[in-house]
Design a protein around this motif. Structure first.
Motif, short mmCIF file in Angstrom:
data_model
loop_
_atom_site.label_atom_id
_atom_site.label_comp_id
_atom_site.label_asym_id
_atom_site.label_seq_id
_atom_site.Cartn_x
_atom_site.Cartn_y
_atom_site.Cartn_z
N GLU A 100 -41.92 51.79 35.95
CA GLU A 100 -41.26 52.69 36.91
C GLU A 100 -39.77 52.43 36.94
O GLU A 100 -38.97 53.33 37.20
N ASP A 148 -46.02 49.51 37.65
CA ASP A 148 -45.11 49.64 38.80
C ASP A 148 -44.95 48.21 39.30
O ASP A 148 -45.85 47.67 39.94
N ILE A 208 -43.15 46.53 41.55
CA ILE A 208 -43.31 46.34 43.00
C ILE A 208 -43.60 47.72 43.60
O ILE A 208 -42.75 48.62 43.55
MN MN Z 1 -42.17 50.48 42.54
#
Ligand code: MN
Ligand code: AHG
Ligand code: MN
Length: 354
Positions: free
Chosen positions: A107, A129, A131
């Motif tokens: 991401e 992703d 975090i």
């Molecule tokens: Mn994220």
């Protein structure tokens, strides 16, 4: 007289404590083939990344430069947190010199990151992703990570990773890490959904729950009602329905992983519909929705874009977004029924005018 069951109970406890993630993957595959070993090693690396990020999150308030914004905006047009970058780089680092993963699509990165020394051999791609729920990082609320593993198809000579633009059925494994009161890793390689809890005293993820099944119906509906003014009438009608019927409860944490984990455990539905500002919704298909859709189907639930099975959706670009309705099959079906009803009404109006 010694309790004859004592040794059995003790043996079970010892065996359970030795059921690490890498061992569990091999058990699930019922194989020690090179491919099975690779997948087991890959999951171990993801576990290492989770441990490194969990350690930093648990002390973030004490570590200079761990919290706050970088001042940059990512490909999503979102302000980037320092923890986003740290976590992004941890996943890259744990796969260096692994011979496992050639490409990482994140991401936080516009293009996939290639690990040259792995690429001729490594046939796996990690989509992630790093975090999830970044808005929770600085206020010490739960955050997560979401990951998906696909096999590279072709040699990707021009480095545009076009082979990743395929539907979610191409995933060979998926999972998430939930950084909560405990750190949990939940994964599936297509043989059920299983959860592991990090034992900090061991530094190992230990099996905590096998073959997790989502209830066919649950009380939770999880959506950001602040977007009510931006939704299609069909979604507003669904929300009006749950507002007027007993048995529903609203829960929304701002972190998809935490909200999803609650629904996986208790049943219900998570919704991120399209909005006026983001008609395709906010959540990214390849590394947020599709991995969770893989998991929820393995757990007996459903995931939908509102008009098709989420796993059938084909992204046009690496960071493509889709609306997401995911959770218990009955609750996802109820949301879809409002969408279908609205579509029928619109069709009648068009017919009446023609
Ligand atoms: Mn994220
Ligand atoms: P990320 O932090 O990776 O950008 O993800 C945040 C996502 C998801 O975790 C959460 O469900 C959603 O954004 C919340 O969005 P709103 O603040 O618009 O409700
Ligand atoms: Mn996210």
């Amino acid at each position: 007289m010694a309790d004859v069951d004592q040794p059995v109970a003790q043996e079970y406890a010892l065996d359970r404590d030795c059921t690490t993630l890498s061992r569990h993957v091999l058990q699930q595959l019922q194989s020690f083939s090179t491919e099975a070993q690779d997948l087991s090693a890959l999951m171990s690396r993801i576990a290492l990344a989770a441990k490194l990020i969990s350690r930093r999150l648990s002390r973030a308030g004490l570590v200079e430069g761990a919290l706050g914004f970088t001042g940059n905006v990512n490909v999503q047009g979102e302000s980037v947190k320092k923890m986003d970058i740290y976590a992004n780089d941890v996943f890259i680092s744990v796969f260096k010199q692994s011979g496992l993963v050639c490409r990482l699509a994140s991401e936080e990165m516009e293009k996939p990151y290639y690990i040259p020394e792995n690429c001729p051999i490594g046939r796996y791609t990690l989509l992630y992703d790093p975090i999830d729920g970044s808005s929770n990082v600085d206020i010490n609320l739960n955050v997560g990570a979401i990951f998906s593993i696909r096999k590279q198809e072709g040699d990707d000579i021009d480095g545009d990773a076009r082979d990743l633009l395929q539907n979610g059925h191409k995933q060979i494994a998926a999972g998430y890490v939930l950084y909560g009161p405990s750190t949990m890793l939940v994964y599936s390689i297509g043989t059920g959904v299983h959860s592991f809890t990090l034992d900090p005293s061991l530094g190992e993820f230990i099996l905590s729950n096998e073959n997790i099944k989502v209830p066919d119906h649950g009380p939770v509906y999880s959506v950001n009602e602040g977007n009510f003014w931006q939704w299609d009438e069909s979604i507003r009608n669904y929300i009006r329905y749950v507002h007027r019927h007993e048995g529903y409860t609203a829960r929304y944490s701002g972190a998809l992983v935490g909200d999803f984990h609650r629904i996986l455990s208790q049943g219900g539905v998570f919704l991120y519909p399209g909005t006026l500002k983001k008609p395709e919704g906010k959540l990214r298909l390849l590394y947020e929705s599709a991995p969770l859709a893989f998991l929820i189907e393995q757990a007996g639930g459903r995931a939908s874009t509102g008009t098709q099975n989420l796993l059938d959706a084909v992204p046009e670009a690496l960071h493509a977004r889709t609306p997401l309705f995911i959770g218990s099959k009955e609750d996802v079906a109820l949301v879809e029924s409002f969408i279908q009803e609205r579509a029928r009404e619109s069709e009648k109006t068009v017919m009446a005018r023609s």
